[in-house]
Design a protein around this motif. Structure first.
Motif, PDB file in Angstrom:
ATOM      1  N   TYR A   1      -4.888   0.729  -4.820  1.00  0.00           N
ATOM      2  CA  TYR A   1      -4.040  -0.460  -4.943  1.00  0.00           C
ATOM      3  C   TYR A   1      -2.564  -0.081  -5.104  1.00  0.00           C
ATOM      4  N   SER A   2      -2.287   0.911  -5.942  1.00  0.00           N
ATOM      5  CA  SER A   2      -0.887   1.278  -6.162  1.00  0.00           C
ATOM      6  C   SER A   2      -0.263   1.876  -4.906  1.00  0.00           C
ATOM      7  N   ALA A   3      -1.058   2.567  -4.090  1.00  0.00           N
ATOM      8  CA  ALA A   3      -0.539   3.101  -2.822  1.00  0.00           C
ATOM      9  C   ALA A   3      -0.165   1.959  -1.871  1.00  0.00           C
ATOM     10  N   GLU A   4      -1.034   0.930  -1.781  1.00  0.00           N
ATOM     11  CA  GLU A   4      -0.713  -0.198  -0.904  1.00  0.00           C
ATOM     12  C   GLU A   4       0.495  -0.970  -1.426  1.00  0.00           C
ATOM     13  N   MET A   5       0.589  -1.134  -2.741  1.00  0.00           N
ATOM     14  CA  MET A   5       1.775  -1.793  -3.314  1.00  0.00           C
ATOM     15  C   MET A   5       3.038  -0.985  -3.023  1.00  0.00           C
ATOM     16  N   ALA A   6       2.955   0.333  -3.219  1.00  0.00           N
ATOM     17  CA  ALA A   6       4.113   1.197  -2.974  1.00  0.00           C
ATOM     18  C   ALA A   6       4.555   1.106  -1.512  1.00  0.00           C
ATOM     19  N   SER A   7       3.585   1.064  -0.612  1.00  0.00           N
ATOM     20  CA  SER A   7       3.901   0.937   0.813  1.00  0.00           C
ATOM     21  C   SER A   7       4.651  -0.364   1.092  1.00  0.00           C
ATOM     22  N   ALA A   8       4.193  -1.461   0.490  1.00  0.00           N
ATOM     23  CA  ALA A   8       4.844  -2.758   0.687  1.00  0.00           C
ATOM     24  C   ALA A   8       6.257  -2.755   0.102  1.00  0.00           C
ATOM     25  N   LEU A   9       6.411  -2.192  -1.098  1.00  0.00           N
ATOM     26  CA  LEU A   9       7.740  -2.134  -1.718  1.00  0.00           C
ATOM     27  C   LEU A   9       8.678  -1.254  -0.904  1.00  0.00           C
ATOM     28  N   GLY A  10       8.159  -0.116  -0.419  1.00  0.00           N
ATOM     29  CA  GLY A  10       8.987   0.757   0.412  1.00  0.00           C
ATOM     30  C   GLY A  10       9.449   0.067   1.680  1.00  0.00           C
ATOM     31  N   TYR A  11       8.575  -0.752   2.264  1.00  0.00           N
ATOM     32  CA  TYR A  11       8.950  -1.505   3.466  1.00  0.00           C
ATOM     33  C   TYR A  11      10.057  -2.509   3.158  1.00  0.00           C
ATOM     34  N   LEU A  12       9.913  -3.240   2.054  1.00  0.00           N
ATOM     35  CA  LEU A  12      10.966  -4.183   1.664  1.00  0.00           C
ATOM     36  C   LEU A  12      12.286  -3.454   1.419  1.00  0.00           C
ATOM     37  N   HIS A  13      12.227  -2.316   0.747  1.00  0.00           N
ATOM     38  CA  HIS A  13      13.445  -1.548   0.492  1.00  0.00           C
ATOM     39  C   HIS A  13      14.092  -1.093   1.796  1.00  0.00           C
ATOM     40  N   SER A  14      13.279  -0.767   2.792  1.00  0.00           N
ATOM     41  CA  SER A  14      13.835  -0.345   4.086  1.00  0.00           C
ATOM     42  C   SER A  14      14.595  -1.477   4.763  1.00  0.00           C
ATOM     43  N   LEU A  15      14.285  -2.729   4.355  1.00  0.00           N
ATOM     44  CA  LEU A  15      15.007  -3.903   4.858  1.00  0.00           C
ATOM     45  C   LEU A  15      16.119  -4.316   3.900  1.00  0.00           C
ATOM     46  N   ASN A  16      16.402  -3.463   2.910  1.00  0.00           N
ATOM     47  CA  ASN A  16      17.424  -3.728   1.886  1.00  0.00           C
ATOM     48  C   ASN A  16      17.074  -4.939   1.022  1.00  0.00           C
ATOM     49  N   ILE A  17      15.771  -5.084   0.754  1.00  0.00           N
ATOM     50  CA  ILE A  17      15.272  -6.166  -0.099  1.00  0.00           C
ATOM     51  C   ILE A  17      14.646  -5.552  -1.348  1.00  0.00           C
ATOM     52  N   VAL A  18      15.021  -6.054  -2.516  1.00  0.00           N
ATOM     53  CA  VAL A  18      14.411  -5.623  -3.776  1.00  0.00           C
ATOM     54  C   VAL A  18      13.514  -6.762  -4.267  1.00  0.00           C
ATOM     55  N   TYR A  19      12.279  -6.434  -4.618  1.00  0.00           N
ATOM     56  CA  TYR A  19      11.273  -7.458  -4.936  1.00  0.00           C
ATOM     57  C   TYR A  19      11.485  -8.093  -6.315  1.00  0.00           C
ATOM     58  N   ARG A  20      11.622  -7.286  -7.350  1.00  0.00           N
ATOM     59  CA  ARG A  20      12.034  -7.683  -8.699  1.00  0.00           C
ATOM     60  C   ARG A  20      11.001  -8.458  -9.525  1.00  0.00           C
ATOM     61  N   ASP A  21       9.787  -8.661  -9.033  1.00  0.00           N
ATOM     62  CA  ASP A  21       8.822  -9.421  -9.843  1.00  0.00           C
ATOM     63  C   ASP A  21       7.396  -8.934  -9.616  1.00  0.00           C
ATOM     64  N   LEU A  22       7.226  -7.605  -9.590  1.00  0.00           N
ATOM     65  CA  LEU A  22       5.880  -7.071  -9.391  1.00  0.00           C
ATOM     66  C   LEU A  22       5.061  -7.269 -10.666  1.00  0.00           C
ATOM     67  N   LYS A  23       3.923  -7.926 -10.529  1.00  0.00           N
ATOM     68  CA  LYS A  23       3.011  -8.170 -11.645  1.00  0.00           C
ATOM     69  C   LYS A  23       1.659  -8.550 -11.060  1.00  0.00           C
ATOM     70  N   PRO A  24       0.569  -8.402 -11.825  1.00  0.00           N
ATOM     71  CA  PRO A  24      -0.767  -8.667 -11.273  1.00  0.00           C
ATOM     72  C   PRO A  24      -0.959 -10.075 -10.731  1.00  0.00           C
ATOM     73  N   GLU A  25      -0.217 -11.060 -11.259  1.00  0.00           N
ATOM     74  CA  GLU A  25      -0.344 -12.436 -10.760  1.00  0.00           C
ATOM     75  C   GLU A  25       0.226 -12.596  -9.355  1.00  0.00           C
ATOM     76  N   ASN A  26       1.129 -11.701  -8.949  1.00  0.00           N
ATOM     77  CA  ASN A  26       1.742 -11.791  -7.621  1.00  0.00           C
ATOM     78  C   ASN A  26       1.103 -10.853  -6.613  1.00  0.00           C
ATOM     79  N   ILE A  27       0.014 -10.218  -7.012  1.00  0.00           N
ATOM     80  CA  ILE A  27      -0.690  -9.277  -6.136  1.00  0.00           C
ATOM     81  C   ILE A  27      -2.070  -9.850  -5.846  1.00  0.00           C
ATOM     82  N   LEU A  28      -2.311 -10.187  -4.593  1.00  0.00           N
ATOM     83  CA  LEU A  28      -3.595 -10.768  -4.192  1.00  0.00           C
ATOM     84  C   LEU A  28      -4.451  -9.722  -3.488  1.00  0.00           C
ATOM     85  N   LEU A  29      -5.745  -9.974  -3.445  1.00  0.00           N
ATOM     86  CA  LEU A  29      -6.647  -9.206  -2.602  1.00  0.00           C
ATOM     87  C   LEU A  29      -7.108 -10.100  -1.466  1.00  0.00           C
TER      88      LEU A  29
END
Length: 390
Positions: free
Chosen positions: A159-187
């Motif tokens: 799970y943390s690898a998939e989250m890291a991949s998503a965050l890295g992608y957003l950062h590559s678009l110069n976007i910072v997510y700022r609200d990572l928490k279990p309620e915002n992570i779906l399966l």
């Protein structure tokens, strides 16, 4: 005859004068005229394209400050979606329209990544905004953590690898997510992570850029945010550290029922790393939960720094993004409209009867605050083409 010719000459002269006048006006007001045409076309699309009555609303699956999220079926395609229905007046009252427009912008930019929820349509009526999103029905990570207490290290790694991949992608678009928490992570139904809720994102943050706004969820706030300092995209890696810690140990790293105590813990308490997990997980947590954001793991080379960590040695990152790694847990969903993993607090709520009835496009003062909100993909492109990665 002479009178008739004179009248004709005068009419022609006046006509030329009018043409010249309007040509000059159009040239001098070109930008304004273009804006008018754009607004006219937007209003036309609003009235003529997607509308509330295109959907059957089946279940309430979530609720927030500004409205509800509903499971809906498109009447023509029979596809299932999560439709986020927001009340304009509530948004304006709390001056949150900028966050709504940021969410719409980020949703569109995230279409090319498999671990970010996708936007299919957005539209509005005079009083309401609609986001038509992927229906992700494997449940919130929060739901599964509550039920199981904690995850195995292998499951937390995935799970943390998939989250890291998503965050890295957003950062590559110069976007910072700022609200990572279990309620915002779906399966999703296959067991893969899907990040949602982009209202607190910040766009335009280049590598080395900083922000100042105080925002986030208390348990997952980075120390630099709490202190009111300028902060960088490294706040997302702190957030990942908090979620990873919670997956391994059952609670966020500095949790207390008292917010004042919790904030003191975030700023000053030692990080308690219990036995029962590997040294590589300890090392990763220490790197992510480094209070000095200039020394935090991911602070310099972003995702690349995490990918090289021993904790992720079992992860082939190309296979991960291609969704070729089998998830450690697969939700037992029975079909595309299964809502068993959603909180019954929401699913027992009655579906508002008025949702599919108000289609009329009305000009209202609140529409100006959400100019450009509506989105319909061009005929040759469908969001699902990018999102349903095999």
């Amino acid at each position: 005859m002479a009178v008739t010719e004179k009248k004709r000459r005068m009419s022609y002269s006046k006509m030329r004068g009018l043409v010249s006048f309007f040509t000059a006006v159009i040239k001098s007001k070109k930008a304004g005229f273009s804006g008018f045409v754009h607004k006219l076309m937007s209003n036309h699309q609003l009235c003529q394209q997607v509308k509330p009555s295109d959907f059957d609303y089946l279940k309430v699956i979530g609720k927030g400050s500004f409205g509800k999220v509903l499971l809906a079926r498109h009447r023509n395609s029979n596809e299932y979606y999560a439709v986020k229905v927001l009340q304009k007046q509530a948004i304006l009252r709390k001056r949150e329209q900028r966050h709504v427009m940021v969410e719409r912008s980020v949703l569109l930019k995230g279409l090319q990544h498999p671990f970010l929820v996708g936007l299919h349509f957005s539209f509005q009526t005079s009083n309401t905004l609609y986001f038509v999103l992927d229906f992700v029905n494997g449940g919130e990570l929060f739901y599964h953590l509550q039920r199981e207490g904690a995850f195995t290290e292998a499951r937390a790694t995935f799970y943390s690898a998939e989250m890291a991949s998503a965050l890295g992608y957003l950062h590559s678009l110069n976007i910072v997510y700022r609200d990572l928490k279990p309620e915002n992570i779906l399966l999703d139904a296959a067991g893969h992570v899907v990040l949602t809720d982009f209202g607190l994102c910040k766009e335009g943050v280049v590598m080395g850029g900083t922000m100042q706004t105080f925002c986030g969820t208390p348990e997952y706030l980075a120390p630099e945010v709490l202190l009111g300092h300028a902060y960088s995209r490294a706040v997302d890696w702190w957030g990942l550290g908090c979620v990873l810690y919670e997956m391994l140990y059952g609670l966020p790293p500095f949790y207390s029922r008292s917010k004042a105590v919790m904030f003191r813990n975030i700023l000053h308490a030692p990080l308690r790393l219990k036995s029962g997990v590997s040294q590589s997980s300890h090392s990763l947590l220490q790197g992510l939960l480094e209070r000095d954001c200039t020394k935090r793991l991911g602070g310099s080379n972003d995702l690349e720094e995490l990918q090289s960590q021993p904790f992720f040695k079992s992860i082939n990152w190309n296979d991960l993004v291609a969704r070729k790694i089998r998830p450690p847990f697969i939700p037992k969903v029975t079909g595309p409209c299964d809502v068993q993993y959603f909180d019954r607090e929401f699913t027992v709520m009655p579906v508002p009867a008025s949702l599919g009835l108000v289609d009329r496009c009305q000009k209202g003062i609140t529409n100006e605050a959400f100019s450009g909100f509506s989105y319909t993909p061009p005929p040759e492109f469908k969001a699902s083409d990018s999102l349903n990665v095999p």
